[in-house]
Design an enzyme around this catalytic site. Sequence first.
Site, PDB file in Angstrom:
ATOM      1  N   ALA A 112      -6.122   9.386   2.543  1.00  0.00           N
ATOM      2  CA  ALA A 112      -5.709   8.963   3.887  1.00  0.00           C
ATOM      3  C   ALA A 112      -4.530   9.798   4.364  1.00  0.00           C
ATOM      4  O   ALA A 112      -3.622  10.096   3.594  1.00  0.00           O
ATOM      5  CB  ALA A 112      -5.339   7.484   3.889  1.00  0.00           C
ATOM      6  N   ARG A 159     -15.874   3.532   3.707  1.00  0.00           N
ATOM      7  CA  ARG A 159     -16.680   4.680   4.118  1.00  0.00           C
ATOM      8  C   ARG A 159     -15.798   5.911   4.269  1.00  0.00           C
ATOM      9  O   ARG A 159     -16.132   6.997   3.832  1.00  0.00           O
ATOM     10  CB  ARG A 159     -17.367   4.379   5.458  1.00  0.00           C
ATOM     11  CG  ARG A 159     -18.305   5.484   5.899  1.00  0.00           C
ATOM     12  CD  ARG A 159     -18.605   5.416   7.382  1.00  0.00           C
ATOM     13  NE  ARG A 159     -17.429   5.729   8.202  1.00  0.00           N
ATOM     14  CZ  ARG A 159     -17.442   5.820   9.514  1.00  0.00           C
ATOM     15  NH1 ARG A 159     -18.563   5.593  10.181  1.00  0.00           N
ATOM     16  NH2 ARG A 159     -16.350   6.124  10.190  1.00  0.00           N
ATOM     17  N   THR A 209      -3.901   4.751  -1.650  1.00  0.00           N
ATOM     18  CA  THR A 209      -4.926   5.272  -0.739  1.00  0.00           C
ATOM     19  C   THR A 209      -5.627   6.490  -1.347  1.00  0.00           C
ATOM     20  O   THR A 209      -5.140   7.108  -2.309  1.00  0.00           O
ATOM     21  CB  THR A 209      -4.335   5.668   0.631  1.00  0.00           C
ATOM     22  OG1 THR A 209      -3.445   6.763   0.434  1.00  0.00           O
ATOM     23  CG2 THR A 209      -3.621   4.515   1.293  1.00  0.00           C
ATOM     24  N   GLU A 242       0.857  -1.195   0.000  1.00  0.00           N
ATOM     25  CA  GLU A 242       0.000   0.000   0.000  1.00  0.00           C
ATOM     26  C   GLU A 242       0.887   1.236   0.000  1.00  0.00           C
ATOM     27  O   GLU A 242       1.840   1.331   0.767  1.00  0.00           O
ATOM     28  CB  GLU A 242      -0.899  -0.004   1.245  1.00  0.00           C
ATOM     29  CG  GLU A 242      -1.818   1.205   1.292  1.00  0.00           C
ATOM     30  CD  GLU A 242      -2.853   1.118   2.409  1.00  0.00           C
ATOM     31  OE1 GLU A 242      -3.556   0.095   2.507  1.00  0.00           O
ATOM     32  OE2 GLU A 242      -2.926   2.083   3.191  1.00  0.00           O
TER      33      GLU A 242
HETATM   34  P1  FAD Z   1     -17.716   0.784   7.416  1.00  0.00           P
HETATM   35  O1  FAD Z   1     -17.529  -0.643   7.055  1.00  0.00           O
HETATM   36  O2  FAD Z   1     -18.881   1.491   6.827  1.00  0.00           O
HETATM   37  O3  FAD Z   1     -17.809   0.865   9.008  1.00  0.00           O
HETATM   38  C1  FAD Z   1     -17.767   2.106   9.686  1.00  0.00           C
HETATM   39  C2  FAD Z   1     -18.424   1.970  11.054  1.00  0.00           C
HETATM   40  O4  FAD Z   1     -19.834   1.796  10.889  1.00  0.00           O
HETATM   41  C3  FAD Z   1     -17.955   0.754  11.865  1.00  0.00           C
HETATM   42  O5  FAD Z   1     -17.922   1.143  13.216  1.00  0.00           O
HETATM   43  C4  FAD Z   1     -19.027  -0.298  11.628  1.00  0.00           C
HETATM   44  O6  FAD Z   1     -19.134  -1.192  12.723  1.00  0.00           O
HETATM   45  C5  FAD Z   1     -20.282   0.586  11.500  1.00  0.00           C
HETATM   46  N1  FAD Z   1     -21.307   0.021  10.620  1.00  0.00           N
HETATM   47  C6  FAD Z   1     -21.125  -0.565   9.414  1.00  0.00           C
HETATM   48  N2  FAD Z   1     -22.310  -0.919   8.880  1.00  0.00           N
HETATM   49  C7  FAD Z   1     -23.282  -0.526   9.765  1.00  0.00           C
HETATM   50  C8  FAD Z   1     -24.711  -0.590   9.782  1.00  0.00           C
HETATM   51  N3  FAD Z   1     -25.395  -1.160   8.788  1.00  0.00           N
HETATM   52  N4  FAD Z   1     -25.375  -0.073  10.869  1.00  0.00           N
HETATM   53  C9  FAD Z   1     -24.692   0.504  11.889  1.00  0.00           C
HETATM   54  N5  FAD Z   1     -23.330   0.590  11.926  1.00  0.00           N
HETATM   55  C10 FAD Z   1     -22.632   0.093  10.875  1.00  0.00           C
HETATM   56  N6  FAD Z   1      -9.342   5.805   4.898  1.00  0.00           N
HETATM   57  C11 FAD Z   1      -9.176   6.755   3.953  1.00  0.00           C
HETATM   58  O7  FAD Z   1      -9.641   7.894   4.126  1.00  0.00           O
HETATM   59  N7  FAD Z   1      -8.523   6.478   2.789  1.00  0.00           N
HETATM   60  C12 FAD Z   1      -7.994   5.270   2.525  1.00  0.00           C
HETATM   61  O8  FAD Z   1      -7.407   5.065   1.464  1.00  0.00           O
HETATM   62  C13 FAD Z   1      -8.144   4.249   3.506  1.00  0.00           C
HETATM   63  N8  FAD Z   1      -7.648   3.001   3.297  1.00  0.00           N
HETATM   64  C14 FAD Z   1      -7.862   2.013   4.234  1.00  0.00           C
HETATM   65  C15 FAD Z   1      -7.356   0.726   3.983  1.00  0.00           C
HETATM   66  C16 FAD Z   1      -7.564  -0.286   4.907  1.00  0.00           C
HETATM   67  C17 FAD Z   1      -7.033  -1.669   4.601  1.00  0.00           C
HETATM   68  C18 FAD Z   1      -8.250  -0.027   6.118  1.00  0.00           C
HETATM   69  C19 FAD Z   1      -8.455  -1.113   7.134  1.00  0.00           C
HETATM   70  C20 FAD Z   1      -8.729   1.257   6.384  1.00  0.00           C
HETATM   71  C21 FAD Z   1      -8.544   2.290   5.446  1.00  0.00           C
HETATM   72  N9  FAD Z   1      -9.021   3.576   5.662  1.00  0.00           N
HETATM   73  C22 FAD Z   1      -8.844   4.552   4.709  1.00  0.00           C
HETATM   74  C23 FAD Z   1      -9.682   3.925   6.936  1.00  0.00           C
HETATM   75  C24 FAD Z   1     -11.210   3.794   6.856  1.00  0.00           C
HETATM   76  O9  FAD Z   1     -11.736   4.724   5.931  1.00  0.00           O
HETATM   77  C25 FAD Z   1     -11.773   4.065   8.255  1.00  0.00           C
HETATM   78  O10 FAD Z   1     -11.397   3.037   9.126  1.00  0.00           O
HETATM   79  C26 FAD Z   1     -13.268   4.337   8.341  1.00  0.00           C
HETATM   80  O11 FAD Z   1     -13.538   4.852   9.639  1.00  0.00           O
HETATM   81  C27 FAD Z   1     -14.161   3.125   8.158  1.00  0.00           C
HETATM   82  O12 FAD Z   1     -14.252   2.741   6.864  1.00  0.00           O
HETATM   83  P2  FAD Z   1     -14.980   1.335   6.502  1.00  0.00           P
HETATM   84  O13 FAD Z   1     -15.026   1.240   5.058  1.00  0.00           O
HETATM   85  O14 FAD Z   1     -14.379   0.213   7.260  1.00  0.00           O
HETATM   86  O15 FAD Z   1     -16.456   1.656   7.101  1.00  0.00           O
END
Ligand code: FAD
Length: 302
Positions: free
Chosen positions: A51, A107, A48, A17
């Site tokens: 990020a 997200r 990314t 990454e």
């Molecule tokens: P989600 O899966 O939508 O989850 C977010 C929160 O909502 C969690 O607490 C989950 O439990 C909750 N949730 C999910 N679905 C529901 C539902 N139906 N009802 C109620 N609650 C729910 N960030 C960046 O800005 N840019 C990047 O390039 C980037 N790359 C990343 C790469 C990796 C491998 C990882 C692990 C993270 C990365 N992130 C990046 C960080 C990420 O954007 C954050 O961790 C963000 O807060 C959550 O994104 P998510 O897609 O996991 O969200």
Amino acid sequence: MKIKDMFKKKKTVVSFEIFPPKIDVPVETIYNSLEQFKALNPDFISVTYGAGGSSKSRTAEIASKIKHDYETESMAHLTCVGHTKEEIDNLLETLHGKGIENILALRGDPPAHMPDFDFSKNFFKYASELIGYIKKRNNFCIAAAAYLEGHVDSKRLKEDLLYLKEKVDAGADFLVTQLFFDNRLYYDFLDKATAVGINCPVSAGIMPIFKASQIKSITAKSGCSIPAKLVLLMDKYCDNPDDMCKAGIEYAGVQIRDLIENGASGIHLYTMNRPKSSRKVLEIAGLTSLTNPEAEIHTPEP
Ligand code: FAD
């Protein structure tokens, strides 16, 4: 190539990454590093999206360059926070137009200056909604983020796992984990994921620690735990940055070696844009066949 097909062919898919340079830094700075990353022969490189304050506008351009000029498969990260449906449509069009086949759909987090950001007003509230949308609209291979210790905002681990299942059901083809420092978390997670019906490949996210201050900021943001062994290392080398860096590289290399020996389907190295250190990690991990001995890495790292 779609990354989901790599998992069918290879025992362990190894990926890197990187993040785009900030907008006031020439984009060429990352291209010097890309030459060196390519020499390490990863299966794919992900870029990314916004990020750590990196430029969002450069993700598609760099992912395209990796694929077409450096002939290495790429994956573009995409977050839906703060984006309208039309903006997401345009971004997907751009990625499709540049021949990108793989997206890590997220997200994202609200900007630092908007801690009270209201997700209920966002067109896509959760990554699962974005994933479902992309799946219906385009023929991308989609990855999603997984949190071995639960996402920082989640109230219960069990709930977080069910939301992860929603992402897979919506169309995620494979998962990439948040960084972690204790492999038992990964093995336990695989058991729990299988128990709830998550059967896609899960790539293990590993970040080498280069300095003690880095670990504090990372754990504060991600909520991941620090095992006692790592705390001891930090204490031992707190006054010696060079040895701390060496110990961090060694720790990550040993972690990866163990994961491979125990059948991890993927290793996703958070490179911090450091090819030289990444090479050292891979060597310690025993992934020597990945490294190209001809490739000399001269550029100093930050
Ligand atoms: P989600 O899966 O939508 O989850 C977010 C929160 O909502 C969690 O607490 C989950 O439990 C909750 N949730 C999910 N679905 C529901 C539902 N139906 N009802 C109620 N609650 C729910 N960030 C960046 O800005 N840019 C990047 O390039 C980037 N790359 C990343 C790469 C990796 C491998 C990882 C692990 C993270 C990365 N992130 C990046 C960080 C990420 O954007 C954050 O961790 C963000 O807060 C959550 O994104 P998510 O897609 O996991 O969200």
